[in-house]
Scaffold this motif. Structure first.
Motif, mmCIF file in Angstrom:
data_model
loop_
_atom_site.group_PDB
_atom_site.id
_atom_site.type_symbol
_atom_site.label_atom_id
_atom_site.label_comp_id
_atom_site.label_asym_id
_atom_site.label_seq_id
_atom_site.Cartn_x
_atom_site.Cartn_y
_atom_site.Cartn_z
ATOM 1 N N LEU A 260 77.263 55.342 41.545
ATOM 2 C CA LEU A 260 75.831 55.190 41.322
ATOM 3 C C LEU A 260 75.087 56.489 41.634
ATOM 4 O O LEU A 260 74.206 56.920 40.886
ATOM 5 C CB LEU A 260 75.277 54.051 42.186
ATOM 6 C CG LEU A 260 75.732 52.649 41.763
ATOM 7 C CD1 LEU A 260 75.295 51.609 42.782
ATOM 8 C CD2 LEU A 260 75.179 52.283 40.387
ATOM 9 N N ALA A 261 75.492 57.146 42.738
ATOM 10 C CA ALA A 261 74.842 58.393 43.128
ATOM 11 C C ALA A 261 75.086 59.457 42.061
ATOM 12 O O ALA A 261 74.193 60.218 41.687
ATOM 13 C CB ALA A 261 75.385 58.865 44.473
ATOM 14 N N TYR A 262 76.308 59.486 41.548
ATOM 15 C CA TYR A 262 76.697 60.481 40.550
ATOM 16 C C TYR A 262 75.848 60.351 39.295
ATOM 17 O O TYR A 262 75.457 61.340 38.672
ATOM 18 C CB TYR A 262 78.172 60.288 40.218
ATOM 19 C CG TYR A 262 78.725 61.295 39.265
ATOM 20 C CD1 TYR A 262 78.977 62.615 39.694
ATOM 21 C CD2 TYR A 262 78.989 60.971 37.935
ATOM 22 C CE1 TYR A 262 79.482 63.542 38.819
ATOM 23 C CE2 TYR A 262 79.495 61.889 37.061
ATOM 24 C CZ TYR A 262 79.756 63.192 37.494
ATOM 25 O OH TYR A 262 80.249 64.111 36.625
ATOM 26 N N HIS A 263 75.583 59.094 38.904
ATOM 27 C CA HIS A 263 74.773 58.878 37.715
ATOM 28 C C HIS A 263 73.295 58.782 38.018
ATOM 29 O O HIS A 263 72.518 58.302 37.192
ATOM 30 C CB HIS A 263 75.230 57.603 36.994
ATOM 31 C CG HIS A 263 76.569 57.766 36.358
ATOM 32 N ND1 HIS A 263 77.743 57.461 37.009
ATOM 33 C CD2 HIS A 263 76.926 58.217 35.139
ATOM 34 C CE1 HIS A 263 78.764 57.706 36.232
ATOM 35 N NE2 HIS A 263 78.297 58.182 35.060
ATOM 36 N N ASN A 264 72.931 59.219 39.231
ATOM 37 C CA ASN A 264 71.528 59.208 39.637
ATOM 38 C C ASN A 264 70.844 57.863 39.525
ATOM 39 O O ASN A 264 69.669 57.778 39.186
ATOM 40 C CB ASN A 264 70.727 60.242 38.813
ATOM 41 C CG ASN A 264 71.007 61.646 39.302
ATOM 42 O OD1 ASN A 264 71.192 61.847 40.509
ATOM 43 N ND2 ASN A 264 71.054 62.587 38.383
ATOM 44 N N LEU A 265 71.626 56.809 39.771
ATOM 45 C CA LEU A 265 71.016 55.479 39.772
ATOM 46 C C LEU A 265 70.653 55.119 41.197
ATOM 47 O O LEU A 265 71.258 55.602 42.149
ATOM 48 C CB LEU A 265 72.006 54.446 39.220
ATOM 49 C CG LEU A 265 72.363 54.671 37.746
ATOM 50 C CD1 LEU A 265 73.563 53.838 37.351
ATOM 51 C CD2 LEU A 265 71.163 54.332 36.870
ATOM 52 N N ARG A 266 69.666 54.240 41.332
ATOM 53 C CA ARG A 266 69.282 53.856 42.687
ATOM 54 C C ARG A 266 70.296 52.883 43.262
ATOM 55 O O ARG A 266 70.586 51.858 42.671
ATOM 56 C CB ARG A 266 67.885 53.207 42.665
ATOM 57 C CG ARG A 266 66.777 54.170 43.142
ATOM 58 C CD ARG A 266 65.519 53.403 43.543
ATOM 59 N NE ARG A 266 65.704 52.651 44.769
ATOM 60 C CZ ARG A 266 65.299 51.399 44.923
ATOM 61 N NH1 ARG A 266 64.725 50.760 43.919
ATOM 62 N NH2 ARG A 266 65.462 50.793 46.076
ATOM 63 N N ALA A 267 70.865 53.232 44.405
ATOM 64 C CA ALA A 267 71.874 52.361 45.010
ATOM 65 C C ALA A 267 71.300 51.627 46.208
ATOM 66 O O ALA A 267 70.408 52.138 46.883
ATOM 67 C CB ALA A 267 73.073 53.189 45.452
ATOM 68 N N ARG A 268 71.823 50.388 46.403
ATOM 69 C CA ARG A 268 71.466 49.672 47.634
ATOM 70 C C ARG A 268 72.151 50.345 48.813
ATOM 71 O O ARG A 268 73.211 50.960 48.646
ATOM 72 C CB ARG A 268 71.998 48.238 47.548
ATOM 73 C CG ARG A 268 71.008 47.249 47.021
ATOM 74 C CD ARG A 268 71.424 45.843 47.348
ATOM 75 N NE ARG A 268 72.728 45.493 46.768
ATOM 76 C CZ ARG A 268 73.305 44.320 46.945
ATOM 77 N NH1 ARG A 268 72.727 43.399 47.686
ATOM 78 N NH2 ARG A 268 74.462 44.052 46.389
ATOM 79 N N ASP A 269 71.584 50.195 50.001
ATOM 80 C CA ASP A 269 72.309 50.632 51.196
ATOM 81 C C ASP A 269 73.590 49.830 51.310
ATOM 82 O O ASP A 269 73.616 48.641 50.998
ATOM 83 C CB ASP A 269 71.474 50.360 52.463
ATOM 84 C CG ASP A 269 70.425 51.453 52.649
ATOM 85 O OD1 ASP A 269 70.562 52.504 51.980
ATOM 86 O OD2 ASP A 269 69.487 51.232 53.433
#
Ligand code: UDP
Ligand code: MG
Length: 316
Positions: A260-269
């Motif tokens: 998710l971080a790689y694709h710049n998507l917002r991730a939950r904690d």
């Protein structure tokens, strides 16, 4: 000597004279040699005085007296050690079991070559509060042990001497002697329908707690007989399984986060997800089970009975 009859008793003074006379009549009629071993399990009535008086007149009677009440299993174990007969019987002292059954049980052991024959109180004279839980108890024991007996806890049983000399009955394990015997390799286990009477004198010595303890004992005896020599197989299997599940979940959570971080998507904690806590618990429980397994191995390694196998026969 052909027969030993082991009788554990707790406060059964009134029954003893009748019981011992009845046994003598049945066995002498058939010309069998026998001994009766009465184990006074810490009676507070005058059971022991009665035993002493009876033994003065009858040389076949032997008595053992505990210093306090240790329970039926302890009494049986001591009786088994003392027994000298080819066939060893156990029977309750309260006249609920009939001595008339002894000769046929004796025949089943000596001629039909059973290792153990258990009585079956098919027609029972006990209150429903006792017979109903007993049915459940017997069903569960049958299922777990694979022994097809109807009445595991029947006080009247007959054993080949080899069986009682090689098993140890402790705690409340008297309910599971057939199970212990089977796990020691005595597989010829038979059953005989026996007469059962209502208790004539005195009161029952076991309450409803017998069923709770009974099931706990079944659990521990199953565990001990399968894994006593290899506890790690039990704890290790469960531990690895739990640890493995936890690791998969952890990898999944980590991978998802990165992706998710790689694709710049917002991730939950990570800590916001129930899965994280499941993974955590699974890993911790897995490690703990593993440690328990190691500890159990160490304990068993240092135990005195690490290599006590039961040898049936040796040649030369
Ligand atoms: N008994 C014993 N020690 C105990 C409890 C019982 O030796 O702590 C003996 C008791 O005297 C009897 C036999 O075990 O000879 C079976 O007990 P009981 O008849 O009370 O059990 P039930 O027939 O009610 O199952
Ligand atoms: Mg009884």
């Amino acid at each position: 000597m052909e027969l030993s009859i082991v009788i554990p008793l707790l406060n059964e003074a009134e029954s003893l004279p009748e019981l011992t006379r009845w046994i003598a009549r049945v066995l002498l009629e058939r010309g069998l040699t026998y001994e009766v071993i009465l184990i006074d399990d810490g009676s507070t009535d005058d059971s022991w005085e009665v035993i002493e008086a009876l033994a003065r007149e009858d040389t076949a009677l032997r008595g053992i007296r505990f210093n306090r009440n240790y329970g039926k299993s302890a009494a049986l174990n001591v009786g088994f050690e003392a027994a000298r007969g080819r066939v060893v019987f156990t029977m309750d002292a309260d006249l609920q079991d009939s001595p008339e059954e002894l000769p046929e049980l004796y025949r089943m052991i000596t001629e039909d070559k059973f290792d153990l024959v258990s009585g079956w109180k098919q027609k029972r004279f006990d209150p429903l509060s006792k017979t109903l839980p007993t049915k459940l108890f017997n069903g569960a024991t049958r299922m777990i042990s694979g022994i097809r007996l109807h009445d595991f806890n029947c006080g009247l049983k007959a054993y080949d001497q080899r069986v009682v000399k090689s098993i140890e009955v402790y705690g409340e394990m008297h309910r599971y002697i057939p199970v212990i015997a089977k796990w020691n390799g005595f597989r010829r286990i038979g059953e005989k329908v026996v007469q059962h009477q209502e208790r004539k004198y005195g009161v029952t010595k076991f309450g409803l707690e017998r069923f709770v303890y009974g099931f706990l004992d079944l659990a521990s005896i199953t565990f001990v007989s399968r894994f006593r020599r290899r506890p790690m197989h039990f704890f290790g299997t469960l531990g690895s399984l739990s640890f493995f599940v936890g690791m998969i979940l952890t990898l999944w959570l980590t991978g998802e986060k990165w992706w998710l971080a790689y694709h710049n998507l917002r991730a939950r904690d990570v800590t916001d997800q129930p899965l994280f806590f499941l993974a955590l618990v699974a890993v911790i429980v897995g490690v703990q089970l593993f440690l328990a397994g190691f500890l159990a191995e160490m304990v068993q390694l240092n135990g005195p009975r690490r290599n006590d196998y039961l040898v049936r026969e040796t040649l030369k």
